[in-house]
Design an enzyme around this catalytic site. Structure first.
Site, mmCIF file in Angstrom:
data_model
loop_
_atom_site.group_PDB
_atom_site.id
_atom_site.type_symbol
_atom_site.label_atom_id
_atom_site.label_comp_id
_atom_site.label_asym_id
_atom_site.label_seq_id
_atom_site.Cartn_x
_atom_site.Cartn_y
_atom_site.Cartn_z
ATOM 1 N N GLU A 166 0.826 -1.214 0.000
ATOM 2 C CA GLU A 166 0.000 0.000 0.000
ATOM 3 C C GLU A 166 0.860 1.264 0.000
ATOM 4 O O GLU A 166 0.584 2.206 -0.737
ATOM 5 C CB GLU A 166 -0.951 0.020 1.209
ATOM 6 C CG GLU A 166 -2.126 -0.935 1.096
ATOM 7 C CD GLU A 166 -3.175 -0.509 0.070
ATOM 8 O OE1 GLU A 166 -3.119 0.633 -0.442
ATOM 9 O OE2 GLU A 166 -4.066 -1.328 -0.230
ATOM 10 N N LYS A 219 -3.647 13.447 10.275
ATOM 11 C CA LYS A 219 -3.017 12.735 11.394
ATOM 12 C C LYS A 219 -2.444 11.390 10.959
ATOM 13 O O LYS A 219 -1.630 10.796 11.659
ATOM 14 C CB LYS A 219 -4.024 12.510 12.529
ATOM 15 C CG LYS A 219 -4.517 13.778 13.186
ATOM 16 C CD LYS A 219 -3.523 14.320 14.198
ATOM 17 C CE LYS A 219 -3.425 13.397 15.407
ATOM 18 N NZ LYS A 219 -2.365 13.815 16.329
ATOM 19 N N ASP A 241 1.630 11.465 9.846
ATOM 20 C CA ASP A 241 2.763 11.760 10.732
ATOM 21 C C ASP A 241 3.497 10.473 11.112
ATOM 22 O O ASP A 241 3.143 9.382 10.665
ATOM 23 C CB ASP A 241 2.312 12.556 11.964
ATOM 24 C CG ASP A 241 1.305 11.802 12.830
ATOM 25 O OD1 ASP A 241 1.150 10.566 12.670
ATOM 26 O OD2 ASP A 241 0.676 12.449 13.683
ATOM 27 N N ASN A 301 3.754 9.091 14.057
ATOM 28 C CA ASN A 301 3.076 8.306 15.088
ATOM 29 C C ASN A 301 2.023 7.432 14.408
ATOM 30 O O ASN A 301 1.024 7.947 13.897
ATOM 31 C CB ASN A 301 2.415 9.251 16.100
ATOM 32 C CG ASN A 301 1.655 8.495 17.175
ATOM 33 O OD1 ASN A 301 1.455 7.284 17.079
ATOM 34 N ND2 ASN A 301 1.224 9.197 18.202
ATOM 35 N N ASP A 317 -6.194 8.526 -0.456
ATOM 36 C CA ASP A 317 -5.709 7.567 0.539
ATOM 37 C C ASP A 317 -4.518 8.156 1.277
ATOM 38 O O ASP A 317 -3.653 8.788 0.669
ATOM 39 C CB ASP A 317 -5.274 6.269 -0.141
ATOM 40 C CG ASP A 317 -6.391 5.632 -0.954
ATOM 41 O OD1 ASP A 317 -7.540 5.659 -0.490
ATOM 42 O OD2 ASP A 317 -6.103 5.110 -2.039
ATOM 43 N N ASP A 358 -2.421 5.820 15.826
ATOM 44 C CA ASP A 358 -3.771 6.104 15.341
ATOM 45 C C ASP A 358 -4.044 5.396 14.012
ATOM 46 O O ASP A 358 -5.168 4.956 13.764
ATOM 47 C CB ASP A 358 -4.044 7.611 15.250
ATOM 48 C CG ASP A 358 -2.915 8.410 14.609
ATOM 49 O OD1 ASP A 358 -2.002 7.805 14.011
ATOM 50 O OD2 ASP A 358 -2.941 9.644 14.726
ATOM 51 N N ASP A 359 -3.030 5.240 13.180
ATOM 52 C CA ASP A 359 -3.189 4.476 11.935
ATOM 53 C C ASP A 359 -3.550 3.025 12.263
ATOM 54 O O ASP A 359 -4.414 2.429 11.614
ATOM 55 C CB ASP A 359 -1.890 4.476 11.121
ATOM 56 C CG ASP A 359 -1.366 5.870 10.804
ATOM 57 O OD1 ASP A 359 -1.278 6.199 9.622
ATOM 58 O OD2 ASP A 359 -1.027 6.605 11.752
#
Length: 129
Positions: A35, A82, A85, A87, A53, A90-91
């Site tokens: 991806e 968000k 980034d 971090n 995306d 959250d993904d």
């Protein structure tokens, strides 16, 4: 940030992704490779339906995240920015939400094409998991 395959594998394992939704860790890492090439800043604005995306898992602004370009279901309740980034917590949370839907990992076309039903037994062999 561009992860190495093994670096991402260790991170996802620590976040309890191995077996999540019934999918092995190798499936999750394989999906991310095809991806985004393991790049947290990956962006694709060229989908046929006009959607975009975002990030490591190429989460879509029609269904999963909100940007200011289009209306969104925003099922992950997150701003798309968000997802770009370094971090990736959250993904990961959003990917867990995606895979709870009936399509499971088939929501990711690259996973269907490159990872589904493939022998991934050696894919993470060098990673010392």
């Amino acid at each position: 940030k561009v992860f190495s395959k093994c670096e991402l594998a260790h991170k996802l394992k620590a976040q309890e992704m191995d077996g999540f939704g019934g999918y092995s860790l190798a499936n999750w890492v394989c999906m991310a490779e095809y991806e985004s090439n393991f790049n947290t800043r990956a962006f694709n604005g060229k989908n046929a339906n006009g959607s975009s995306d975002y990030g490591l898992f190429q989460l879509n602004n029609k269904w999963w995240c909100k940007d200011n370009k289009r209306s969104s279901s925003n099922a992950c309740n997150i701003m798309c920015s968000k997802l770009l980034d370094e971090n990736i917590d959250d993904d990961i949370s959003c990917a867990k939400r995606v895979v709870r839907d009936p399509k499971g990992m088939s929501a990711w076309k690259a996973w269907v094409k490159h990872c589904k039903d493939k022998d991934l037994s050696e894919y993470l062999a060098s990673c010392n998991l």
